[in-house]
Write a protein that holds these residues in place. Structure first.
Motif, PDB file in Angstrom:
ATOM      1  N   PRO A  81       0.838  -1.104   0.019  1.00 32.39           N
ATOM      2  CA  PRO A  81      -0.067  -0.060   0.023  1.00 32.39           C
ATOM      3  C   PRO A  81       0.954   1.494   0.125  1.00 32.39           C
ATOM      4  CG  PRO A  81      -0.844  -1.497   1.437  1.00 32.39           C
ATOM      5  CD  PRO A  81       0.424  -2.278   1.146  1.00 32.39           C
ATOM      6  N   PHE A  82       1.870   1.429   0.592  1.00 39.65           N
ATOM      7  CA  PHE A  82       2.924   2.415   0.716  1.00 39.65           C
ATOM      8  C   PHE A  82       3.617   2.663  -0.912  1.00 39.65           C
ATOM      9  CE2 PHE A  82       2.074   1.660   4.974  1.00 39.65           C
ATOM     10  CZ  PHE A  82       2.091   2.877   5.595  1.00 39.65           C
ATOM     11  N   VAL A  83       3.904   1.504  -1.505  1.00 35.34           N
ATOM     12  CA  VAL A  83       4.427   1.617  -2.941  1.00 35.34           C
ATOM     13  C   VAL A  83       3.143   2.139  -3.799  1.00 35.34           C
ATOM     14  CG1 VAL A  83       5.007   0.348  -4.791  1.00 35.34           C
ATOM     15  CG2 VAL A  83       5.757  -0.474  -2.508  1.00 35.34           C
ATOM     16  N   ALA A  84       1.986   1.997  -3.453  1.00 37.57           N
ATOM     17  CA  ALA A  84       0.839   2.505  -4.136  1.00 37.57           C
ATOM     18  C   ALA A  84       0.784   3.924  -3.839  1.00 37.57           C
ATOM     19  CB  ALA A  84      -0.199   1.711  -3.731  1.00 37.57           C
ATOM     20  N   VAL A  88       1.266   7.226  -6.619  1.00 36.92           N
ATOM     21  CA  VAL A  88       0.415   8.142  -7.089  1.00 36.92           C
ATOM     22  C   VAL A  88       1.027   9.621  -6.739  1.00 36.92           C
ATOM     23  CG1 VAL A  88      -1.849   9.330  -6.258  1.00 36.92           C
ATOM     24  CG2 VAL A  88      -1.606   6.942  -6.699  1.00 36.92           C
ATOM     25  N   ALA A  89       1.808   9.585  -5.421  1.00 33.67           N
ATOM     26  CA  ALA A  89       2.578  10.827  -5.215  1.00 33.67           C
ATOM     27  C   ALA A  89       3.576  11.357  -6.249  1.00 33.67           C
ATOM     28  CB  ALA A  89       3.214  10.591  -3.688  1.00 33.67           C
ATOM     29  N   LYS A  90       4.449  10.424  -6.870  1.00 29.05           N
ATOM     30  CA  LYS A  90       5.197  10.575  -7.763  1.00 29.05           C
ATOM     31  C   LYS A  90       4.496  11.344  -9.134  1.00 29.05           C
ATOM     32  CE  LYS A  90       8.434   7.861  -9.186  1.00 29.05           C
ATOM     33  NZ  LYS A  90       9.637   8.812  -9.159  1.00 29.05           N
ATOM     34  N   PHE A 293      -9.696   1.614   0.752  1.00 35.34           N
ATOM     35  CA  PHE A 293      -8.729   0.520   0.629  1.00 35.34           C
ATOM     36  C   PHE A 293      -8.103   0.758  -0.385  1.00 35.34           C
ATOM     37  CE2 PHE A 293     -12.626  -1.910   2.293  1.00 35.34           C
ATOM     38  CZ  PHE A 293     -12.033  -2.232   3.601  1.00 35.34           C
ATOM     39  N   PRO A 294      -6.723   0.570  -0.542  1.00 31.47           N
ATOM     40  CA  PRO A 294      -5.541   0.937  -1.618  1.00 31.47           C
ATOM     41  C   PRO A 294      -5.958   0.099  -2.745  1.00 31.47           C
ATOM     42  CG  PRO A 294      -4.388  -0.030   0.399  1.00 31.47           C
ATOM     43  CD  PRO A 294      -5.845   0.101   0.721  1.00 31.47           C
ATOM     44  N   GLY A 298       0.556  -4.849  -6.758  1.00 31.33           N
ATOM     45  CA  GLY A 298       2.165  -4.928  -7.110  1.00 31.33           C
ATOM     46  C   GLY A 298       2.429  -4.844  -8.283  1.00 31.33           C
ATOM     47  N   PRO A 299       3.688  -4.847  -8.697  1.00 34.57           N
ATOM     48  CA  PRO A 299       4.140  -4.630  -9.966  1.00 34.57           C
ATOM     49  C   PRO A 299       3.781  -5.750 -11.014  1.00 34.57           C
ATOM     50  CG  PRO A 299       6.066  -5.266  -8.377  1.00 34.57           C
ATOM     51  CD  PRO A 299       4.985  -5.184  -7.570  1.00 34.57           C
ATOM     52  N   ARG A 300       3.749  -7.135 -10.471  1.00 37.56           N
ATOM     53  CA  ARG A 300       3.068  -8.206 -11.345  1.00 37.56           C
ATOM     54  C   ARG A 300       1.744  -8.290 -11.537  1.00 37.56           C
ATOM     55  NH1 ARG A 300       6.177 -13.629  -9.633  1.00 37.56           N
ATOM     56  NH2 ARG A 300       5.484 -13.084  -7.612  1.00 37.56           N
ATOM     57  N   ALA A 301       0.996  -7.227 -11.312  1.00 39.78           N
ATOM     58  CA  ALA A 301      -0.422  -7.273 -11.133  1.00 39.78           C
ATOM     59  C   ALA A 301      -0.988  -7.736 -12.643  1.00 39.78           C
ATOM     60  CB  ALA A 301      -1.047  -6.023 -10.819  1.00 39.78           C
ATOM     61  N   ARG A 302      -0.197  -7.398 -13.710  1.00 39.65           N
ATOM     62  CA  ARG A 302      -0.713  -7.550 -14.763  1.00 39.65           C
ATOM     63  C   ARG A 302      -0.273  -9.097 -15.619  1.00 39.65           C
ATOM     64  NH1 ARG A 302      -3.795  -3.537 -17.051  1.00 39.65           N
ATOM     65  NH2 ARG A 302      -3.476  -1.500 -16.013  1.00 39.65           N
ATOM     66  N   SER A 303       0.273  -9.753 -14.595  1.00 38.31           N
ATOM     67  CA  SER A 303       1.102 -11.145 -15.028  1.00 38.31           C
ATOM     68  C   SER A 303       0.089 -12.158 -14.351  1.00 38.31           C
ATOM     69  CB  SER A 303       2.444 -10.809 -14.459  1.00 38.31           C
ATOM     70  OG  SER A 303       3.107 -12.173 -15.117  1.00 38.31           O
TER      71      SER A 303
END
Length: 505
Positions: A81-84, A88-90, A293-294, A298-303
């Motif tokens: 969730p902090f990566v998310a 968004v912050a970036k 809810f976030p 994660g980065p593999r969400a489309r795999s």
């Protein structure tokens, strides 16, 4: 090994953090590893900040981007969730760095976020790998001694070196206590982010706990006494001593009961869950805001593994079984899962990072996979059996599928109780239920005549998946603006020393 009074991190950690931070070339890496003093470490970090400021002129950046330092402690479910938030912050123009375990490097860097290690991946794995980690009381002791306390000094050192006065905000998870200390010491705005309502102690809306089943229904005087007993004889010995050692080194007064009220930022507390899941009680901190809810996989969400896609297409929707991202001892859970599927004639999908160990127990109608993005898998499932992690719970609610929850520790019992009250889950109060027991609970849950209506009602509450993260970032930005506006207008407001003056006696 020499420890700097100012950086509060040993020389080896200084070299590790500096090297990880700059992703140095061989030449500069050779220079960094010769740095064994605090001033050199801080100098490298400030050079990093200068480089980041030079990159702030990209199209779409806001005129005054913040330096946002995210500090997360826990398993992947706690860190993602902090990566998310960082992603968004970036996108909103801010510069983002994250302080977390090296075990999460791939996920963090895949989000385009710089990682500063607070603990290395090997130490993280050793801590999580012990079965006591998933015991209510022994688990807290273990995570305190093996993860939280060892992370305190690296968190303080990173924040001291990276923060820019008037333009930095630190966003910390529930157990990011080093970040809380650093912000108190250096006067940096701090935002607490809690993923689950169990982080808020309350005598009015008391959260469920795994080892005292009827805890919320006890008299207030008994609940107050049990909270005190837990802090005095479990939290303070395991966590308070190490935390106060760092505070004293920084010239801060010692505190007691750090998990009572002190862990909440006095400036802003954000709950990453919606009010319909847990409405704020009157005795929650007044600075709490709930965003939702976030829902980040994660980065593999489309795999999605091709074998899993084929399996889903071959028959009826399966029941999904997962022990969570941090569980390393789930053999009996998955054996019971296979047995339950066979008894009910259901297809099953087992999700585990230790897929090789459980594959021997599978059948043609029950398959094991090491990973699957829940946002894509669960809409094709009939139900899910899990331990009650807040991320899994939210994904299942959004997908509109039934849940069987077997809570073990931490926030899991409270999440399970809330799901049960919503009518979308059944709870098993046995740590290792048999296949027969699982089959009975699944059969009863899936046969409920009101289940479909309850699932649809809850699923309709999910709308814009990104809205919660955008609102979270807006509240973080607002915290800095309010702090800066107060100082610019000459108002003293709440001083840094008084702002953090809680739970010291």
């Amino acid at each position: 090994m020499r420890v700097s009074r100012h950086a509060l991190v040993d020389a080896d950690s200084q070299r590790l953090i500096a090297a990880r931070l700059f992703h140095s070339s061989p030449a500069s890496a050779a220079l960094i590893v010769t740095c064994d003093d605090a001033s050199g470490y801080r100098g490298y970090c400030r050079r990093y900040m200068a480089d980041r400021r030079n990159d702030a002129s990209k199209p779409g950046d806001i005129s005054m981007p913040l330096q946002m330092i995210l500090v997360a402690v826990g398993t992947s479910g706690d860190v993602l969730p902090f990566v998310a938030i960082g992603i968004v912050a970036k996108a909103r123009g801010h510069r983002v760095a994250m302080v977390a375990s090296g075990a999460h490097r791939a996920s963090i860097e895949a989000g385009g976020i710089e990682l500063i290690e607070s603990i290395d991946a090997e130490a993280d794995a050793i801590a999580l790998g012990h079965p006591n980690f998933w015991r209510p009381t022994r688990g807290l002791r273990r995570i305190s001694e093996r993860i939280i306390v060892p992370s305190l000094r690296p968190q303080v050192a990173a924040i001291e070196s990276l923060h820019e006065k008037g333009n930095t905000v630190v966003v910390g998870s529930t157990l990011a206590l080093g970040a809380r200390i650093a912000c108190e010491k250096f006067g940096v705005p701090f935002v607490s982010v809690h993923l689950a309502p169990a982080a808020f102690r309350s005598l009015e809306a008391t959260p469920h706990v795994a080892n005292i089943r009827h805890f919320p229904h006890l008299p207030r005087s008994i609940k107050r006494l049990l909270y005190w007993y837990f802090d005095r004889f479990i939290v303070d010995p395991a966590l308070g001593r190490g935390l106060n050692h760092v505070r004293v080194e920084l010239g801060l007064p010692p505190i007691v009961r750090p998990l009572h009220q002190w862990l909440h930022s006095p400036a802003r507390v954000i709950g990453l869950f919606p009010p319909w899941f847990a409405s704020p009680a009157s005795d929650w901190p007044k600075q709490v805001k709930l965003t939702g809810f976030p829902l980040y996989d994660g980065p593999r969400a489309r795999s999605v593994p091709p074998d899993l896609l084929r399996f889903l297409a071959e028959g009826e929707p399966p029941v999904v079984f997962t022990a969570g991202t941090g569980m390393r001892h789930a053999g009996s859970f998955f054996r019971a899962a296979v047995d339950a599927c066979i008894r009910l004639g259901l297809r099953g999908v087992l999700i585990s990072s230790s897929v090789g160990e459980i594959a021997v127990h599978t059948r043609p109608t029950v398959r094991a996979f090491d990973y699957a993005p829940f946002n894509m898998l669960l809409p094709h499932a009939r139900a899910i059996v899990h331990h009650g992690g807040i991320g899994t719970s939210a994904q299942a609610m959004r997908a509109g599928i039934a849940q069987v929850v077997i809570p073990l520790a931490y926030d899991q019992a409270d999440n399970a109780a809330r799901l049960e009250r919503l009518g979308v889950a059944a709870v098993v109060h046995v740590r290792e239920p048999s296949g027969t027991r699982l089959a009975q609970v699944l059969q009863k849950l899936l046969g409920r005549p009101d289940l479909h209506e309850k699932l649809v009602t809850v699923a309709r509450r999910f709308h814009d998946d990104n809205k919660a993260l955008v609102e979270t970032c807006r509240l973080i930005e607002q915290t800095v603006r309010v702090r800066n506006d107060s100082r610019a207008s000459g108002e003293s407001g709440v001083s840094a020393s008084k702002e953090f003056d809680v739970d010291r006696n």
